[in-house]
Design a protein around this motif. Structure first.
Motif, PDB file in Angstrom:
ATOM      1  N   LEU A  59      14.508   1.805  70.695  1.00 40.87           N
ATOM      2  CA  LEU A  59      13.195   1.242  70.994  1.00 40.87           C
ATOM      3  C   LEU A  59      12.236   1.291  69.802  1.00 40.87           C
ATOM      4  O   LEU A  59      11.237   0.581  69.784  1.00 40.87           O
ATOM      5  CB  LEU A  59      12.538   1.999  72.158  1.00 40.87           C
ATOM      6  CG  LEU A  59      13.148   1.810  73.534  1.00 40.87           C
ATOM      7  CD1 LEU A  59      12.516   2.774  74.529  1.00 40.87           C
ATOM      8  CD2 LEU A  59      12.948   0.376  74.000  1.00 40.87           C
ATOM      9  N   LEU A  60      12.538   2.129  68.835  1.00 41.06           N
ATOM     10  CA  LEU A  60      11.650   2.296  67.687  1.00 41.06           C
ATOM     11  C   LEU A  60      11.857   1.176  66.670  1.00 41.06           C
ATOM     12  O   LEU A  60      12.981   0.720  66.474  1.00 41.06           O
ATOM     13  CB  LEU A  60      11.897   3.648  67.021  1.00 41.06           C
ATOM     14  CG  LEU A  60      11.613   4.869  67.888  1.00 41.06           C
ATOM     15  CD1 LEU A  60      12.106   6.130  67.198  1.00 41.06           C
ATOM     16  CD2 LEU A  60      10.138   4.961  68.205  1.00 41.06           C
ATOM     17  N   PRO A  61      10.793   0.740  66.010  1.00 40.19           N
ATOM     18  CA  PRO A  61      10.938  -0.302  64.983  1.00 40.19           C
ATOM     19  C   PRO A  61      11.867   0.152  63.863  1.00 40.19           C
ATOM     20  O   PRO A  61      11.793   1.295  63.403  1.00 40.19           O
ATOM     21  CB  PRO A  61       9.512  -0.482  64.453  1.00 40.19           C
ATOM     22  CG  PRO A  61       8.628   0.102  65.486  1.00 40.19           C
ATOM     23  CD  PRO A  61       9.422   1.164  66.187  1.00 40.19           C
ATOM     24  N   LYS A  62      12.739  -0.757  63.428  1.00 42.14           N
ATOM     25  CA  LYS A  62      13.727  -0.428  62.410  1.00 42.14           C
ATOM     26  C   LYS A  62      13.065   0.061  61.116  1.00 42.14           C
ATOM     27  O   LYS A  62      13.524   1.001  60.497  1.00 42.14           O
ATOM     28  CB  LYS A  62      14.581  -1.659  62.127  1.00 42.14           C
ATOM     29  CG  LYS A  62      15.834  -1.381  61.364  1.00 42.14           C
ATOM     30  CD  LYS A  62      16.704  -2.612  61.308  1.00 42.14           C
ATOM     31  CE  LYS A  62      18.054  -2.263  60.743  1.00 42.14           C
ATOM     32  NZ  LYS A  62      18.951  -3.401  60.743  1.00 42.14           N
ATOM     33  N   LYS A  63      11.966  -0.554  60.736  1.00 40.05           N
ATOM     34  CA  LYS A  63      11.281  -0.155  59.500  1.00 40.05           C
ATOM     35  C   LYS A  63      10.785   1.292  59.584  1.00 40.05           C
ATOM     36  O   LYS A  63      10.833   2.023  58.603  1.00 40.05           O
ATOM     37  CB  LYS A  63      10.117  -1.086  59.207  1.00 40.05           C
ATOM     38  CG  LYS A  63       9.397  -0.765  57.917  1.00 40.05           C
ATOM     39  CD  LYS A  63       8.491  -1.885  57.514  1.00 40.05           C
ATOM     40  CE  LYS A  63       7.667  -1.587  56.292  1.00 40.05           C
ATOM     41  NZ  LYS A  63       8.322  -1.032  55.170  1.00 40.05           N
ATOM     42  N   LEU A  64      10.362   1.704  60.743  1.00 40.27           N
ATOM     43  CA  LEU A  64       9.894   3.062  60.938  1.00 40.27           C
ATOM     44  C   LEU A  64      11.024   4.065  60.704  1.00 40.27           C
ATOM     45  O   LEU A  64      10.811   5.163  60.205  1.00 40.27           O
ATOM     46  CB  LEU A  64       9.330   3.222  62.354  1.00 40.27           C
ATOM     47  CG  LEU A  64       8.750   4.573  62.730  1.00 40.27           C
ATOM     48  CD1 LEU A  64       7.487   4.847  61.923  1.00 40.27           C
ATOM     49  CD2 LEU A  64       8.438   4.615  64.208  1.00 40.27           C
ATOM     50  N   LEU A  65      12.228   3.694  61.035  1.00 37.47           N
ATOM     51  CA  LEU A  65      13.378   4.575  60.898  1.00 37.47           C
ATOM     52  C   LEU A  65      13.979   4.550  59.501  1.00 37.47           C
ATOM     53  O   LEU A  65      14.665   5.480  59.094  1.00 37.47           O
ATOM     54  CB  LEU A  65      14.442   4.219  61.922  1.00 37.47           C
ATOM     55  CG  LEU A  65      14.006   4.356  63.378  1.00 37.47           C
ATOM     56  CD1 LEU A  65      15.094   3.833  64.295  1.00 37.47           C
ATOM     57  CD2 LEU A  65      13.659   5.786  63.709  1.00 37.47           C
TER      58      LEU A  65
END
Length: 106
Positions: A59-65
């Motif tokens: 659910l988290l944005p890919k860029k954040l990860l």
């Protein structure tokens, strides 16, 4: 001894480009460091939110990860981020830098 432990952790999965917000964050590093030095884990509640978030990582944005808060040379921003994270520094280990990134005077 501390410098040797930090070097060992850095080469065994805690390099600047191996950061992951949920699976390998600063609390995971702290746990590995404390375990290496004291053979005790940090309290489980410290990383509980990351453990729960791991169930919902999709659910988290890919860029954040993808971006770590610190780049490989101790500069803010990780691999491609240009966010304002001034003040974060990678510990220099045996290069003579302190946690704040300043050269040691000893």
């Amino acid at each position: 001894e501390l410098a040797a432990v930090l070097d060992r952790l850095r080469s065994n999965g805690f390099g600047a480009d191996e950061y992951h917000l949920v699976r390998k964050n600063c609390n995971h590093f702290a746990n590995a460091l404390v375990w290496s030095l004291l053979r005790k884990p940090i309290p489980p509640h410290v990383n509980r939110l990351a453990d729960v978030a791991n169930c919902f990582v999709w659910l988290l944005p890919k860029k954040l990860l993808q971006d770590s808060p610190v780049g490989p040379n101790g500069r803010p921003g990780g691999s491609s981020s240009s966010s304002s994270n001034a003040g974060y520094q990678v510990f220099g280990g045996s290069t003579g830098k302190s946690l704040g990134g300043n050269a040691s005077s000893s």
